[in-house]
Design an enzyme around this catalytic site. Structure first.
Site, PDB file in Angstrom:
ATOM      1  N   LYS A 172      -2.398  -8.033   0.073  1.00 15.00           N
ATOM      2  CA  LYS A 172      -2.027  -7.321   1.215  1.00 15.00           C
ATOM      3  C   LYS A 172      -3.390  -6.766   1.968  1.00 15.00           C
ATOM      4  O   LYS A 172      -3.099  -6.562   3.107  1.00 15.00           O
ATOM      5  CB  LYS A 172      -1.483  -5.950   0.578  1.00 15.00           C
ATOM      6  N   ASP A 173      -4.590  -6.976   1.187  1.00 11.06           N
ATOM      7  CA  ASP A 173      -5.593  -6.788   2.034  1.00 11.06           C
ATOM      8  C   ASP A 173      -6.377  -8.099   2.687  1.00 11.06           C
ATOM      9  O   ASP A 173      -7.482  -7.652   3.609  1.00 11.06           O
ATOM     10  CB  ASP A 173      -6.707  -6.272   1.083  1.00 11.06           C
ATOM     11  N   ARG A 223       1.119   1.706   8.415  1.00  6.47           N
ATOM     12  CA  ARG A 223       2.707   1.480   8.184  1.00  6.47           C
ATOM     13  C   ARG A 223       3.454   2.642   7.341  1.00  6.47           C
ATOM     14  O   ARG A 223       4.694   2.732   7.830  1.00  6.47           O
ATOM     15  CB  ARG A 223       2.736   0.081   7.272  1.00  6.47           C
ATOM     16  N   ARG A 224       2.860   3.141   6.388  1.00  6.13           N
ATOM     17  CA  ARG A 224       3.587   4.145   5.571  1.00  6.13           C
ATOM     18  C   ARG A 224       3.923   5.192   6.319  1.00  6.13           C
ATOM     19  O   ARG A 224       4.872   5.944   6.340  1.00  6.13           O
ATOM     20  CB  ARG A 224       2.850   4.409   4.259  1.00  6.13           C
ATOM     21  N   ARG A 244      -8.157   8.298   2.006  1.00  6.89           N
ATOM     22  CA  ARG A 244      -8.482   7.061   1.426  1.00  6.89           C
ATOM     23  C   ARG A 244      -9.586   7.436   0.274  1.00  6.89           C
ATOM     24  O   ARG A 244      -9.497   8.457  -0.252  1.00  6.89           O
ATOM     25  CB  ARG A 244      -9.234   6.277   2.598  1.00  6.89           C
ATOM     26  N   ARG A 269      -7.533   9.463  -4.956  1.00  3.18           N
ATOM     27  CA  ARG A 269      -6.609   9.954  -4.064  1.00  3.18           C
ATOM     28  C   ARG A 269      -5.639  10.827  -5.127  1.00  3.18           C
ATOM     29  O   ARG A 269      -4.963  11.880  -4.642  1.00  3.18           O
ATOM     30  CB  ARG A 269      -5.746   8.964  -3.768  1.00  3.18           C
ATOM     31  N   CYS A 314      -3.711  -4.844   8.740  1.00  3.46           N
ATOM     32  CA  CYS A 314      -3.237  -3.600   8.127  1.00  3.46           C
ATOM     33  C   CYS A 314      -3.203  -2.260   8.831  1.00  3.46           C
ATOM     34  O   CYS A 314      -3.186  -1.214   8.528  1.00  3.46           O
ATOM     35  CB  CYS A 314      -4.074  -3.512   6.707  1.00  3.46           C
TER      36      CYS A 314
END
Length: 308
Positions: A83-84, A134-135, A152, A158, A245
């Site tokens: 995904k990165d 996106r989230r 981040r 986190r 992204c």
């Protein structure tokens, strides 16, 4: 093939776990193979000026330094979270999935005193930490009155910020938490047809010199056909839309009854508008292209900010 295979990896705990899993698989396949991990600091890792609550954008910040390690001869292979990885790659490098796909779902993580809650149970004043545009956008389309804040850092950072009270909940990838042995922190694994994952989420990628045929042969055993096809469709959608992204795009491909099925969404950053398509097909590249065309007709490029 050299007797020692050098694998470039980010230094984060998750990246090291993922890279070691690839190394272990290759060594089981060939017990004579020795693997050397080459930890690399990417721009996203070494940017110490931005606070942990600041935004970070652009997939290249986590990838470029690993690619440099290959092109400069310091490593033969790099391991990424798919995904990165940007949708376009240099012609000199080859990219493929490796291994089975982990849980593609996004995960809701809450503090211990709020365990058992799901998205629909969150109070209106809840603040959700996430670094993903996106989230944030999709959450706004699903739940009213929930605030988000950019957060981040690696997974441990986190989680610590959550437990310190910087925010009330987190949205993270289930795959990363599972790979780190932190699956018990997940309050809810969110249906991928509700909160559509990032293209490639849950899949590992390996990247190497495209002319290295011996290494290509060695890595071929790591390809699982359905995983490769679904990810190729998702990434083709991303490429065709010119997205990365830093935009609110989700895509989830699955193999059902011999066909590929993909759900794809594009949202306005504030969640005020959501475009969604669902298509089936046989060829992953064609399917990704058809999904992109369908979203474009609905106005996706305007929402993504690349309508020119």
């Amino acid at each position: 093939m050299p007797t020692t295979l050098r694998i470039a990896t980010r230094r984060s705990p998750l990246a090291m776990v993922q890279t070691r899993s690839v190394a272990e698989t290759l060594c089981k396949q060939d017990p004579s193979l020795e693997v050397e991990l080459v930890p690399v600091q990417t721009q996203g890792d070494i940017d110490k000026t931005a606070p942990v609550t600041g935004p970070i954008s652009g997939k290249g910040v986590f990838i470029d330094a690993l690619r440099d390690a290959i092109t400069q001869g310091r490593a033969e292979l790099a391991v990424h979270s798919m995904k990165d990885v940007p949708a376009t790659a240099p012609d000199s490098l080859a990219l493929q999935t490796f291994g089975r796909r982990a849980d593609v779902r996004d995960a809701l993580v809450v503090r211990e005193d709020a365990q058992g809650r799901s998205l629909v149970d969150l109070p209106p004043d809840t603040v959700v930490g996430t670094s993903s545009i996106r989230r944030r956008a999709l959450l706004a389309t699903l739940v009213n009155g929930i605030a988000t804040m950019p957060l981040r850092g690696n997974v441990d950072t986190r989680l610590r910020r959550l437990d310190e009270g910087v925010c009330d909940a987190l949205l993270l990838a289930s795959a990363g938490l599972d790979r780190l042995g932190l699956g018990e922190r997940i309050a809810q694994r969110i249906d991928p047809e509700v909160l559509v994952p990032a293209p490639g989420q849950g899949a590992l990628a390996v990247e190497f010199n495209a002319r290295d045929d011996e290494l290509k042969d060695r890595l071929r055993s790591g390809i699982h056909g359905d995983v490769e096809d679904c990810v190729r469709a998702e990434r083709e959608l991303t490429r065709r839309l010119g997205a990365d992204c830093a935009v609110p795009l989700g895509a989830h491909g699955v193999r059902e009854n011999g066909k590929l099925r993909m759900i794809a969404v594009v949202a306005a950053p504030d969640g005020s508008r959501l475009l969604r398509v669902e298509l089936t097909g046989d060829d992953p590249i064609e399917l990704g292209g058809q999904a992109a065309d369908s979203l474009e007709r609905l106005g996706a490029r305007e929402l993504l900010g690349n309508d020119g």
